[in-house]
Scaffold this motif. Structure first.
Motif, PDB file in Angstrom:
ATOM      1  N   ASP A 629       0.914  -1.154  -0.297  1.00 18.03           N
ATOM      2  CA  ASP A 629       0.314   0.510   0.011  1.00 18.03           C
ATOM      3  C   ASP A 629       0.709   0.986  -0.012  1.00 18.03           C
ATOM      4  O   ASP A 629       1.469   1.498   1.324  1.00 18.03           O
ATOM      5  CB  ASP A 629      -0.834  -0.150   1.235  1.00 18.03           C
ATOM      6  N   PRO A 630       0.806   1.556  -1.197  1.00 14.54           N
ATOM      7  CA  PRO A 630      -0.284   1.904  -2.728  1.00 14.54           C
ATOM      8  C   PRO A 630       1.072   0.407  -2.774  1.00 14.54           C
ATOM      9  O   PRO A 630       2.227  -0.233  -3.183  1.00 14.54           O
ATOM     10  CB  PRO A 630       0.729   2.694  -3.319  1.00 14.54           C
ATOM     11  N   VAL A 631       0.302  -0.333  -4.031  1.00 13.52           N
ATOM     12  CA  VAL A 631       0.854  -1.571  -5.174  1.00 13.52           C
ATOM     13  C   VAL A 631       1.510  -0.612  -6.510  1.00 13.52           C
ATOM     14  O   VAL A 631       1.125   0.589  -6.825  1.00 13.52           O
ATOM     15  CB  VAL A 631      -0.418  -2.375  -5.462  1.00 13.52           C
ATOM     16  N   ILE A 632       3.375  -0.833  -6.108  1.00  6.02           N
ATOM     17  CA  ILE A 632       3.748   0.543  -7.822  1.00  6.02           C
ATOM     18  C   ILE A 632       3.476  -1.008  -9.181  1.00  6.02           C
ATOM     19  O   ILE A 632       3.747  -1.527  -8.155  1.00  6.02           O
ATOM     20  CB  ILE A 632       4.576  -0.119  -6.774  1.00  6.02           C
ATOM     21  N   VAL A 633       2.765   0.365 -10.009  1.00  7.40           N
ATOM     22  CA  VAL A 633       3.740  -1.016 -11.115  1.00  7.40           C
ATOM     23  C   VAL A 633       4.756  -0.406 -11.971  1.00  7.40           C
ATOM     24  O   VAL A 633       4.951   0.286 -12.093  1.00  7.40           O
ATOM     25  CB  VAL A 633       2.278   0.000 -11.719  1.00  7.40           C
ATOM     26  N   ASN A 634       5.461  -1.639 -12.081  1.00  4.85           N
ATOM     27  CA  ASN A 634       5.939  -0.951 -13.699  1.00  4.85           C
ATOM     28  C   ASN A 634       5.838  -1.367 -14.867  1.00  4.85           C
ATOM     29  O   ASN A 634       5.801  -1.843 -15.518  1.00  4.85           O
ATOM     30  CB  ASN A 634       6.915  -2.712 -12.907  1.00  4.85           C
ATOM     31  N   ALA A 635       5.034  -0.065 -14.978  1.00  3.10           N
ATOM     32  CA  ALA A 635       4.526   0.066 -16.110  1.00  3.10           C
ATOM     33  C   ALA A 635       5.891   0.263 -17.576  1.00  3.10           C
ATOM     34  O   ALA A 635       5.764   0.495 -18.162  1.00  3.10           O
ATOM     35  CB  ALA A 635       3.216   1.686 -16.219  1.00  3.10           C
ATOM     36  N   SER A 636       7.583   1.244 -17.212  1.00  2.97           N
ATOM     37  CA  SER A 636       8.279   0.756 -18.485  1.00  2.97           C
ATOM     38  C   SER A 636       7.987  -0.470 -18.903  1.00  2.97           C
ATOM     39  O   SER A 636       8.842  -0.278 -19.773  1.00  2.97           O
ATOM     40  CB  SER A 636       9.100   0.991 -17.101  1.00  2.97           C
ATOM     41  N   LEU A 637       7.756  -1.207 -18.439  1.00  2.00           N
ATOM     42  CA  LEU A 637       7.591  -2.457 -19.547  1.00  2.00           C
ATOM     43  C   LEU A 637       7.013  -2.391 -20.278  1.00  2.00           C
ATOM     44  O   LEU A 637       7.395  -3.626 -21.371  1.00  2.00           O
ATOM     45  CB  LEU A 637       7.359  -3.932 -18.218  1.00  2.00           C
TER      46      LEU A 637
END
Length: 657
Positions: A629-637
């Motif tokens: 919390d928070p949940v981090i999203v590795n959007a760079s992938l």
């Protein structure tokens, strides 16, 4: 028959003087070997008259032994004639008494329902009474059979050896010290020999007239006859079953009707050794069709489809100490002839058809519903099987045989999952006060293998509905269902939710992914630590229910089409692809928002997070989601430089778990 004429019986010597008499034929027979079995029996009687007079009216006959031997030879050739057999036997017995030459062992083979008790039988009985010895069972049985008042029925004739065994056992049981008759007050035996020719009578006093004769008394013949009748009754079922077999040959079905002590011994010589085959089937846990089992038992396989015949088959096996899973007294329905069954050993041989106890059927229903859940994912896991076996072992009120039967039923169903399908129709038979306990057990079976499969959840939801149980109570049970001993021992404390191929939400739009960058080398130990962290126990099935007060998450509109290229979500099931497409729109999500988004996809937070990270590690060697919390999203992938993937259009509506 040979000869130009016939002599009347009993034949007379005077008849030979008549002009039309067959004297030449009689003379020819006398001059020959006197061994033609087709010769007229009158010739034999005329010859016998002379032998009779020589033995009984002459004293100190020098060739007496030869005469006796000749009478015995004639018996072998012409003994098929009942009259001659009786007269010749009486002559031999009378001569033995007259000459005081009693044999060491008396012949106890007698004709049933004789006109009178044979002389030597009276003598044998008198010798035992005079000496105070017990009358042995074989002698007592011969006395009963020879008595004119005894009714000898078909079972006694058809199974003489078995009758003798039963009679001996019954006599020894009723008279453990032997049957003895006191000699006091018993009249003495007098034998009056009346010649077969009718020309003389001779009174014989065996042993100087001091031999008791008990054949005119009410006992022991009365008690012996009652034992005989009881033994005959006990052979009735065997005799009837034997009468149905070809050539009156015994089968397992016939031998099963015998009293317990005679069954196994009389199976040893049956063709094919059926009892040994049953033992092998039981020891090996092998499956056999009902039809084959009927053949083994000696029944007609074409009629085994009938419920009554299957009950008969089960009774036959139970008589030898074996049960089978096709017994209609225990099964849901009659088995088809080619349906497979399992044979198992019972604690002891059964004297009557087996019937289930009060606790058996409820436990069978519970076990079969457990199999419905266990098979929901298409596989009975060893841990699930162990759980079901443990449930059987711990169930109260079951007999040892009922526990063995339930385990055999489970093994048969494990070999054919289609057998458990019908049991969901019987869930209404579960008493209302037992449904909560059953619900607990079904959930425990679902998670017994450490993996919660989507089909298992779906099947649980169906059963909960059929039992009129609150669906929310299912999720609460799932939340607390994973015990430490059921979890994988690889550091993964989460309970994975497995979604099989083919169960996918339709029309999930997936946005184009950026070009894949060259893989970066990572610290493997650190990566494993992060991986374990994402699988922490707290995310297994945490907080199933949504907080109604929180505003719903607005899902991003679906992308109708993505141009052709390399698919960034390749290898990821569509529902997870749809979820990931939503997640990468933001770099971080609060725990509550993340949960509502995941549940909007009909998934569970902990399991979804694990599934996405496992896929990401396999594809990119990096985690796509990190933190709690928070949940981090590795959007760079999924950067915009990734070549565009083929379009994937999926509708969010109608998505099923």
């Amino acid at each position: 028959m040979r000869g130009s004429g016939r002599l009347h019986h009993p034949p007379r010597y005077a008849a030979l003087l008549k002009p039309s008499s067959p004297s030449f034929s009689h003379s020819s027979w006398l001059a020959g070997s006197r061994s033609d079995p087709d010769a007229y029996i009158g010739y034999v009687f005329l010859y016998f008259y002379g032998l009779e007079r020589r033995l009984m009216l002459q004293e100190n006959v020098p060739d007496a032994d030869a005469v006796v031997a000749e009478v015995r030879r004639l018996l072998q050739v012409y003994g098929g004639n009942g009259s001659f057999k009786r007269y010749a036997g009486e002559l031999l017995s009378a001569y033995q008494l007259k000459s005081a030459q009693l044999p060491e062992k008396l012949d106890l083979e007698v004709e049933e329902n004789s006109y009178e008790i044979p002389i030597m039988l009276k003598v044998a009985l008198g010798i035992r009474v005079r000496s105070g010895d017990a009358i042995e069972p074989d002698l007592l049985l011969a006395y009963v059979l020879a008595d004119p008042e005894t009714r000898v029925r078909t079972p006694a004739r058809r199974a003489q050896t078995l009758l003798r065994q039963l009679f001996a056992e019954a006599v020894e049981k009723q008279y453990p010290n032997g049957m003895r008759v006191p000699a006091a007050g018993v009249r003495k035996l007098k034998v009056n020999y009346r010649a077969c020719s009718g020309t003389f009578d001779l009174e014989i006093r065996p042993f100087g007239g001091d031999l008791p004769d008990i054949t005119n008394r009410g006992e022991p013949i009365g008690g012996a006859r009652r034992i005989f009748d009881d033994c005959t009754d006990r052979l009735d079922d065997y005799s009837r079953m034997l009468g149905r077999s070809e050539g009156l040959k015994p089968t397992l079905a016939a031998v099963a009707q015998l009293p317990l002590g005679l069954r196994v011994k009389n199976c040893e010589e049956l063709p094919g050794q059926p009892l040994s085959q049953l033992q092998e089937l039981s020891n090996d846990g092998a499956l056999i069709s009902i039809r084959q089992l009927a053949v083994l038992a000696g029944m007609e396989p074409d009629k085994i489809a009938a419920r009554a015949k299957q009950k008969d088959l089960s009774g036959i096996l139970a008589a030898f100490g074996y049960g089978n899973t096709a017994d209609p007294s225990f099964s849901l329905k009659s088995a088809k002839p080619d349906e497979l069954a399992m044979v198992f050993g019972l604690e002891r041989e059964a004297e009557a058809n087996l019937e289930p106890g009060d606790h058996y059927r409820p436990m069978l229903l519970s076990i079969m519903l457990g199999m419905v859940i266990a098979f929901a994912d298409g596989l009975l896991h060893p841990l699930e099987e162990r759980r079901l076996f443990g449930k059987i072992d711990e169930a109260p009120g079951l007999s040892r045989d009922e526990r063995v039967r339930l385990k055999a039923e489970l093994k048969v169903c494990a070999a054919d999952a289609s057998r458990v399908a019908d049991w969901t129709k019987r869930i209404g038979d579960v008493p209302e006060d037992r449904r909560e306990d059953l619900a607990d057990e079904l959930v425990a079976i679902a998670v017994a293998d450490g993996t919660l499969h989507a089909r298992e959840v779906s099947q649980l939801e169906k059963l909960f509905r059929l039992m009129d149980l609150d669906q929310n109570s299912l999720y609460l049970r799932l939340q607390g269902s994973v015990a430490p001993q059921n979890r994988p021992r690889d550091g993964n404390d989460d309970l994975p939710l497995v979604i099989p191929a083919g169960i996918q939400p339709p029309s999930i739009p997936v946005s184009p992914a950026p070009p894949r960058t060259p893989a970066t080398r990572v610290d493997v130990s650190r990566l494993e630590a992060i991986r374990r962290e994402t699988r922490s126990t707290s995310s297994v099935l945490a907080d199933i229910f949504l907080d109604e007060a929180e505003p719903p998450i607005e899902l991003q509109p679906a992308i109708e089409e993505i141009e052709n290229g390399d698919a960034p979500f390749d290898g990821l099931e569509r529902r997870y692809a749809w979820l990931l497409l939503q997640l990468i729109e933001q770099e971080a999500w609060t725990a509550s928002d993340f949960e509502r988004l995941v549940r909007g996809a009909d998934l569970m937070p902990g399991a979804a997070k694990q599934a996405l990270n496992d896929w990401s590690l396999d594809r990119f060697d990096e985690l796509v989601l990190d933190g709690e919390d928070p949940v981090i999203v590795n959007a760079s992938l999924f950067s915009e430089t990734t070549p565009q993937s083929p379009s994937l259009t999926v509708s969010v509506e109608g998505m099923s778990a």
